[in-house]
Design an enzyme around this catalytic site. Sequence first.
Site, PDB file in Angstrom:
ATOM      1  N   THR A 133       0.815  -1.211   0.000  1.00  0.00           N
ATOM      2  CA  THR A 133       0.000   0.000   0.000  1.00  0.00           C
ATOM      3  C   THR A 133       0.851   1.266   0.000  1.00  0.00           C
ATOM      4  OG1 THR A 133      -1.512   1.273   1.402  1.00  0.00           O
ATOM      5  CG2 THR A 133      -0.106  -0.275   2.532  1.00  0.00           C
ATOM      6  N   ASP A 134       0.271   2.362  -0.457  1.00  0.00           N
ATOM      7  CA  ASP A 134       0.971   3.656  -0.390  1.00  0.00           C
ATOM      8  C   ASP A 134       1.068   4.176   1.043  1.00  0.00           C
ATOM      9  OD1 ASP A 134      -1.707   4.373  -0.001  1.00  0.00           O
ATOM     10  OD2 ASP A 134      -1.780   5.830  -1.635  1.00  0.00           O
ATOM     11  N   GLU A 135       0.265   3.593   1.959  1.00  0.00           N
ATOM     12  CA  GLU A 135       0.247   4.124   3.326  1.00  0.00           C
ATOM     13  C   GLU A 135       1.574   3.937   4.046  1.00  0.00           C
ATOM     14  OE1 GLU A 135      -3.143   3.552   5.744  1.00  0.00           O
ATOM     15  OE2 GLU A 135      -4.529   3.604   4.069  1.00  0.00           O
ATOM     16  N   TYR A 159      -1.994  -0.386  11.063  1.00  0.00           N
ATOM     17  CA  TYR A 159      -2.115  -1.075   9.764  1.00  0.00           C
ATOM     18  C   TYR A 159      -0.905  -0.793   8.880  1.00  0.00           C
ATOM     19  CZ  TYR A 159      -3.359  -1.542   4.834  1.00  0.00           C
ATOM     20  OH  TYR A 159      -3.325  -1.834   3.492  1.00  0.00           O
ATOM     21  N   LYS A 163       2.082  -3.280   7.422  1.00  0.00           N
ATOM     22  CA  LYS A 163       2.363  -3.473   5.985  1.00  0.00           C
ATOM     23  C   LYS A 163       3.817  -3.081   5.683  1.00  0.00           C
ATOM     24  CE  LYS A 163      -0.064  -4.558   3.043  1.00  0.00           C
ATOM     25  NZ  LYS A 163      -0.464  -5.883   2.483  1.00  0.00           N
ATOM     26  N   GLY A 292      -4.547  10.096  14.441  1.00  0.00           N
ATOM     27  CA  GLY A 292      -3.357   9.962  13.579  1.00  0.00           C
ATOM     28  C   GLY A 292      -3.660   9.984  12.092  1.00  0.00           C
TER      29      GLY A 292
HETATM   30  P1  NAD Z   1      -9.819  -7.129   2.264  1.00  0.00           P
HETATM   31  O1  NAD Z   1      -9.805  -6.849   3.730  1.00  0.00           O
HETATM   32  O2  NAD Z   1     -11.033  -6.816   1.478  1.00  0.00           O
HETATM   33  O3  NAD Z   1      -9.487  -8.686   2.014  1.00  0.00           O
HETATM   34  C1  NAD Z   1      -8.487  -9.356   2.719  1.00  0.00           C
HETATM   35  C2  NAD Z   1      -8.647 -10.843   2.444  1.00  0.00           C
HETATM   36  O4  NAD Z   1      -7.599 -11.534   3.143  1.00  0.00           O
HETATM   37  C3  NAD Z   1      -9.973 -11.418   2.936  1.00  0.00           C
HETATM   38  O5  NAD Z   1     -10.520 -12.279   1.981  1.00  0.00           O
HETATM   39  C4  NAD Z   1      -9.584 -12.167   4.199  1.00  0.00           C
HETATM   40  O6  NAD Z   1     -10.438 -13.280   4.470  1.00  0.00           O
HETATM   41  C5  NAD Z   1      -8.170 -12.614   3.855  1.00  0.00           C
HETATM   42  N1  NAD Z   1      -7.355 -12.869   5.049  1.00  0.00           N
HETATM   43  C6  NAD Z   1      -7.222 -12.079   6.147  1.00  0.00           C
HETATM   44  N2  NAD Z   1      -6.407 -12.667   7.040  1.00  0.00           N
HETATM   45  C7  NAD Z   1      -6.004 -13.833   6.489  1.00  0.00           C
HETATM   46  C8  NAD Z   1      -5.159 -14.885   6.915  1.00  0.00           C
HETATM   47  N3  NAD Z   1      -4.532 -14.841   8.118  1.00  0.00           N
HETATM   48  N4  NAD Z   1      -4.955 -15.943   6.102  1.00  0.00           N
HETATM   49  C9  NAD Z   1      -5.577 -16.007   4.888  1.00  0.00           C
HETATM   50  N5  NAD Z   1      -6.405 -15.054   4.440  1.00  0.00           N
HETATM   51  C10 NAD Z   1      -6.612 -13.977   5.233  1.00  0.00           C
HETATM   52  O7  NAD Z   1      -8.542  -6.383   1.692  1.00  0.00           O
HETATM   53  P2  NAD Z   1      -8.331  -5.671   0.273  1.00  0.00           P
HETATM   54  O8  NAD Z   1      -8.820  -4.283   0.364  1.00  0.00           O
HETATM   55  O9  NAD Z   1      -8.829  -6.571  -0.777  1.00  0.00           O
HETATM   56  O10 NAD Z   1      -6.738  -5.610   0.232  1.00  0.00           O
HETATM   57  C11 NAD Z   1      -5.981  -6.689  -0.316  1.00  0.00           C
HETATM   58  C12 NAD Z   1      -4.505  -6.342  -0.229  1.00  0.00           C
HETATM   59  O11 NAD Z   1      -4.255  -5.138  -0.941  1.00  0.00           O
HETATM   60  C13 NAD Z   1      -4.020  -6.081   1.201  1.00  0.00           C
HETATM   61  O12 NAD Z   1      -2.727  -6.630   1.329  1.00  0.00           O
HETATM   62  C14 NAD Z   1      -3.998  -4.562   1.320  1.00  0.00           C
HETATM   63  O13 NAD Z   1      -3.005  -4.151   2.242  1.00  0.00           O
HETATM   64  C15 NAD Z   1      -3.617  -4.183  -0.096  1.00  0.00           C
HETATM   65  N6  NAD Z   1      -4.080  -2.860  -0.552  1.00  0.00           N
HETATM   66  C16 NAD Z   1      -5.396  -2.499  -0.433  1.00  0.00           C
HETATM   67  C17 NAD Z   1      -5.819  -1.267  -0.938  1.00  0.00           C
HETATM   68  C18 NAD Z   1      -7.265  -0.827  -0.855  1.00  0.00           C
HETATM   69  O14 NAD Z   1      -7.578   0.309  -1.213  1.00  0.00           O
HETATM   70  N7  NAD Z   1      -8.192  -1.679  -0.431  1.00  0.00           N
HETATM   71  C19 NAD Z   1      -4.896  -0.409  -1.557  1.00  0.00           C
HETATM   72  C20 NAD Z   1      -3.557  -0.811  -1.647  1.00  0.00           C
HETATM   73  C21 NAD Z   1      -3.160  -2.046  -1.157  1.00  0.00           C
HETATM   74  O1  DAU Z   2      -4.135   4.012   0.487  1.00  0.00           O
HETATM   75  C1  DAU Z   2      -4.354   2.640   0.398  1.00  0.00           C
HETATM   76  C2  DAU Z   2      -5.205   2.186   1.566  1.00  0.00           C
HETATM   77  O2  DAU Z   2      -6.522   2.668   1.317  1.00  0.00           O
HETATM   78  C3  DAU Z   2      -5.209   0.684   1.764  1.00  0.00           C
HETATM   79  O3  DAU Z   2      -3.905   0.256   2.089  1.00  0.00           O
HETATM   80  C4  DAU Z   2      -6.183   0.287   2.873  1.00  0.00           C
HETATM   81  O4  DAU Z   2      -6.248  -1.124   2.988  1.00  0.00           O
HETATM   82  C5  DAU Z   2      -7.549   0.835   2.533  1.00  0.00           C
HETATM   83  O5  DAU Z   2      -8.466   0.547   3.567  1.00  0.00           O
HETATM   84  C6  DAU Z   2      -7.477   2.341   2.297  1.00  0.00           C
HETATM   85  O6  DAU Z   2      -7.172   3.043   3.529  1.00  0.00           O
HETATM   86  P1  DAU Z   2      -7.896   4.418   3.917  1.00  0.00           P
HETATM   87  O7  DAU Z   2      -7.815   4.592   5.377  1.00  0.00           O
HETATM   88  O8  DAU Z   2      -7.423   5.532   3.059  1.00  0.00           O
HETATM   89  O9  DAU Z   2      -9.403   4.040   3.424  1.00  0.00           O
HETATM   90  P2  DAU Z   2     -10.833   4.290   4.089  1.00  0.00           P
HETATM   91  O10 DAU Z   2     -11.837   3.933   3.054  1.00  0.00           O
HETATM   92  O11 DAU Z   2     -10.951   3.680   5.441  1.00  0.00           O
HETATM   93  O12 DAU Z   2     -10.835   5.866   4.261  1.00  0.00           O
HETATM   94  C7  DAU Z   2     -10.653   6.722   3.142  1.00  0.00           C
HETATM   95  C8  DAU Z   2     -10.692   8.142   3.664  1.00  0.00           C
HETATM   96  O13 DAU Z   2     -12.015   8.438   4.115  1.00  0.00           O
HETATM   97  C9  DAU Z   2      -9.795   8.378   4.862  1.00  0.00           C
HETATM   98  O14 DAU Z   2      -9.250   9.678   4.805  1.00  0.00           O
HETATM   99  C10 DAU Z   2     -10.733   8.252   6.056  1.00  0.00           C
HETATM  100  C11 DAU Z   2     -12.048   8.780   5.512  1.00  0.00           C
HETATM  101  N1  DAU Z   2     -13.264   8.174   6.097  1.00  0.00           N
HETATM  102  C12 DAU Z   2     -13.359   6.824   6.159  1.00  0.00           C
HETATM  103  C13 DAU Z   2     -14.473   6.236   6.701  1.00  0.00           C
HETATM  104  C14 DAU Z   2     -14.574   4.733   6.809  1.00  0.00           C
HETATM  105  C15 DAU Z   2     -14.291   9.003   6.536  1.00  0.00           C
HETATM  106  O15 DAU Z   2     -14.210  10.246   6.460  1.00  0.00           O
HETATM  107  N2  DAU Z   2     -15.395   8.407   7.083  1.00  0.00           N
HETATM  108  C16 DAU Z   2     -15.525   7.060   7.207  1.00  0.00           C
HETATM  109  O16 DAU Z   2     -16.564   6.583   7.760  1.00  0.00           O
END
Ligand code: NAD
Ligand code: DAU
Length: 352
Positions: A133-135, A159, A163, A292
């Site tokens: 992730t970019d985070e 988180y 990562k 944070g």
């Molecule tokens: P998600 O939470 O929707 O899915 C995670 C999946 O991993 C689920 O199916 C869960 O059952 C499985 N999982 C969790 N713990 C596990 C374990 N111990 N063993 C096996 N499976 C397990 O997550 P996502 O949003 O699809 O993200 C997928 C990947 O991409 C992550 O590594 C996340 O850090 C990365 N990522 C997500 C985003 C985003 O915007 N969602 C952006 C950049 C990177």
């Molecule tokens: O940047 C990549 C990341 O993006 C991934 O690594 C993470 O897995 C993914 O969850 C996501 O993280 P964020 O924290 O950016 O996503 P989230 O959707 O939780 O929040 C997006 C923005 O919106 C953030 O600034 C927090 C804000 N937010 C979120 C929720 C859930 C709100 O203002 N209200 C809310 O209820």
Amino acid sequence: MILVTGGAGFIGSNFVLDWRAAHPDEAVVNLDALTYAGNRENLEALRADVGHVLVHGDITDRALVDRLLAEHRPRALVHFAAESHVDRSIHGPGAFMKTNIDGTFTLLEAARGYWGALDEPSKAAFRFLHVSTDEVYGSLGPQDAPFAETHPYEPNSPYSASKAASDHLVRAWHHTYGLPVLTTNCSNNYGPFHFPEKLIPLMIVNALAGKALPVYGDGMQVRDWLYVKDHCSAIRAVLAGGRLGETYNIGGWNEKPNIEIVHTVCALLDELRPSAEGSYTRLITHVKDRPGHDRRYAIDARKIERELGWRPAETFETGIRKTVQWYLQNPDWVQRVQSGAYRDWVQQQYAA
Ligand code: NAD
Ligand code: DAU
């Protein structure tokens, strides 16, 4: 075949569905613990597909991972499995350390043993692709340049720290043991199967239910949004042509403040499913900020474009319209994922 972890989650399930369409002759074994975020239903379209096997298991289970590698002999491991929600990591960081750090360590060690015993051509072809992730780069100021691959690691949440730790392990397994790894660091995804704890799907499902749309703080935090199918195509490009040991940043060239995202979702719903009570914007509610809270993320995606020719296919306008339409067309999916456990989370996070 390839071994995918976390392929029942949001991005993983989109990746598996796209992979089977793009590579019908290359099977997928999908290892997923089916946590609250994992959902077999996301893979319903593959029910009759013999080229997809879902294994219900944990990436921290070394014996299971060893067995899957020995039985299926994949040419690549694509690692999505993670605890992924920042707010949950603030309430309970333990699961993030276990899955994101211990789980990645377990996969690296299992992959190292398997890869080390392969014949030379298979050894040369094998890839371990780590999805990150970019985070991990921390937070940008308003005038800062977007994150390049050389940006220092400055994770701020449990988180992102977990990562970042996993990224460091992947790097070390390459430098020390020569494991052929690739790492991708992507910005915020959105699209089908996005669990409604995250901003965009939460806003859609809350608006449709006539509930408050909770915007943290002033809503001026910036994220760089990418349609999930574009993330999947980027991962396929890195797997096919990425240079070993390298990291590739993936983003949408699409920075937007959260409040603008929420207004866009409301405008689309006003058009596609108008409410008798007036615009959905009436539901926007500013709530206490995330502790944070990172102010701005933005990705410099020039390296993946220069080296691999990848660029996103969707604009935000096309992607967000498809996304809102998907949620309108899939009310049963939405209803089923909003189980008792989901309601407990919403109560814990938003009650105040
Ligand atoms: P998600 O939470 O929707 O899915 C995670 C999946 O991993 C689920 O199916 C869960 O059952 C499985 N999982 C969790 N713990 C596990 C374990 N111990 N063993 C096996 N499976 C397990 O997550 P996502 O949003 O699809 O993200 C997928 C990947 O991409 C992550 O590594 C996340 O850090 C990365 N990522 C997500 C985003 C985003 O915007 N969602 C952006 C950049 C990177
Ligand atoms: O940047 C990549 C990341 O993006 C991934 O690594 C993470 O897995 C993914 O969850 C996501 O993280 P964020 O924290 O950016 O996503 P989230 O959707 O939780 O929040 C997006 C923005 O919106 C953030 O600034 C927090 C804000 N937010 C979120 C929720 C859930 C709100 O203002 N209200 C809310 O209820």
